[in-house]
Design an enzyme around this catalytic site. Structure first.
Site, short mmCIF file in Angstrom:
data_model
loop_
_atom_site.label_atom_id
_atom_site.label_comp_id
_atom_site.label_asym_id
_atom_site.label_seq_id
_atom_site.Cartn_x
_atom_site.Cartn_y
_atom_site.Cartn_z
N LEU A 173 0.87 -1.17 0.00
CA LEU A 173 0.00 0.00 0.00
C LEU A 173 0.92 1.23 0.00
O LEU A 173 2.02 1.18 0.56
CB LEU A 173 -0.90 0.02 1.24
CG LEU A 173 -1.96 -1.09 1.33
CD1 LEU A 173 -2.68 -1.05 2.68
CD2 LEU A 173 -2.98 -0.97 0.19
N ASP A 174 0.46 2.31 -0.59
CA ASP A 174 1.26 3.54 -0.62
C ASP A 174 1.48 4.06 0.80
O ASP A 174 0.68 3.75 1.70
CB ASP A 174 0.55 4.63 -1.44
CG ASP A 174 0.36 4.21 -2.88
OD1 ASP A 174 1.14 3.37 -3.36
OD2 ASP A 174 -0.57 4.73 -3.52
N GLN A 175 2.45 4.92 0.97
CA GLN A 175 2.75 5.41 2.33
C GLN A 175 1.54 6.11 2.95
O GLN A 175 1.32 6.02 4.15
CB GLN A 175 4.02 6.28 2.35
CG GLN A 175 3.97 7.63 1.65
CD GLN A 175 3.25 8.73 2.41
OE1 GLN A 175 2.98 8.61 3.60
NE2 GLN A 175 2.90 9.78 1.70
N LYS A 222 -5.41 5.53 -7.39
CA LYS A 222 -5.09 6.95 -7.67
C LYS A 222 -5.07 7.21 -9.17
O LYS A 222 -5.59 8.23 -9.63
CB LYS A 222 -3.74 7.31 -7.04
CG LYS A 222 -3.80 7.32 -5.51
CD LYS A 222 -2.45 7.56 -4.88
CE LYS A 222 -2.58 7.50 -3.37
NZ LYS A 222 -1.30 7.40 -2.68
#
Ligand code: URA
Length: 247
Positions: free
Chosen positions: A109-111, A195
């Site tokens: 998962l992205d930060q 996104k």
């Protein structure tokens, strides 16, 4: 199985370190210190305590983590702390074929993304969950920058083209219950997929939370930063092929 081998398999250090912990009286089983490293115990379902911390034997480790924002899913993070710092050291030190390997996140998962992340030391399980054929649906709660309209939802469901592949990617499900909120289900796991899909329909992700993987929902009582063992039933359900209509 010898107690020192049990401790070793669970990530408490080399066999010599484990033998030392046992001989020094730091390990107890059923409330009683056991000081013989070669004590023979059935590991299945075994609960033991090492230096005051209770541990449950798991032949393979399967766990869920509620990833907080501002953490990276990398062992060598560049900017933010690694998610692995949220785990107790035995989970990071479990041996695999003689080498220290620990558990690994299944996908990333992205930060800034929060929510459900699975980790394991079972390489075959990681491979299966990552396989395009397995199609485990993943549910995301999206906070959008601009109000989401019906056309955007239609486009997300019909498929949008991202910059790295001419083949369109589509949401398996997409619904909005308030103008800035979208619930999206994806069966692929491309880089920054949510996104990029939102950007492709002219919107922007302001907040992203993964609430579900297959039938497994992030439990409401698992706070950000906390982890929990998966039950055998939860692991079996994740291994099972996706149910029709859930793709
Ligand atoms: N899609 C994204 O864009 N980011 C994530 O972290 C997960 C899915």
């Amino acid at each position: 199985m010898h107690l020192q081998d049990i401790l070793y398999s669970q990530g408490f250090g080399t066999r010599r370190v484990c033998a030392g912990l046992i001989q020094q009286g730091h390990v107890s089983v059923a409330g009683k210190a056991v000081d013989d490293p070669f004590a023979d115990l059935d590991p299945e379902g075994l609960l033991f305590t090492v230096q005051g911390t209770e541990w449950a034997y798991h032949e393979k480790a399967y766990l869920m983590l509620h990833k907080p924002a501002g953490t990276e899913c990398s062992q060598k993070p560049s900017t933010y702390p690694s998610i692995y710092t949220l785990l107790p050291s035995p989970l990071r030190l479990r041996p695999n074929k003689g080498a220290v390997q620990g558990v690994q996140a299944i996908g990333r998962l992205d930060q800034d993304t929060t929510g459900l992340l699975l980790l394991t030391d079972d390489g075959q399980f990681i491979h299966k969950m990552g396989s395009p054929k397995h199609h485990v649906p993943k549910g995301y709660e999206v906070t959008a920058k601009h109000p989401v309209d019906a056309l955007q939802i239609d486009k997300l469901l019909a498929g949008v083209v991202l910059d790295d592949d001419p083949k369109p990617v589509r949401a398996a499900a997409c619904e909005s219950d308030s103008p800035l909120h979208l619930r999206l289900t994806l069966t692929e796991g491309k880089y920054h997929q949510v996104k990029r899909m939102l950007a492709a329909v002219g919107n922007r992700v302001e907040g992203l939370h993964r609430s579900r993987i297959g039938d497994l929902a992030l439990p409401g009582d698992l706070a950000a930063g906390q982890w929990r063992w998966l039950t055998a039933e939860q692991v079996a359900a994740l291994r099972a092929p996706a149910k029709p209509g859930k793709r």
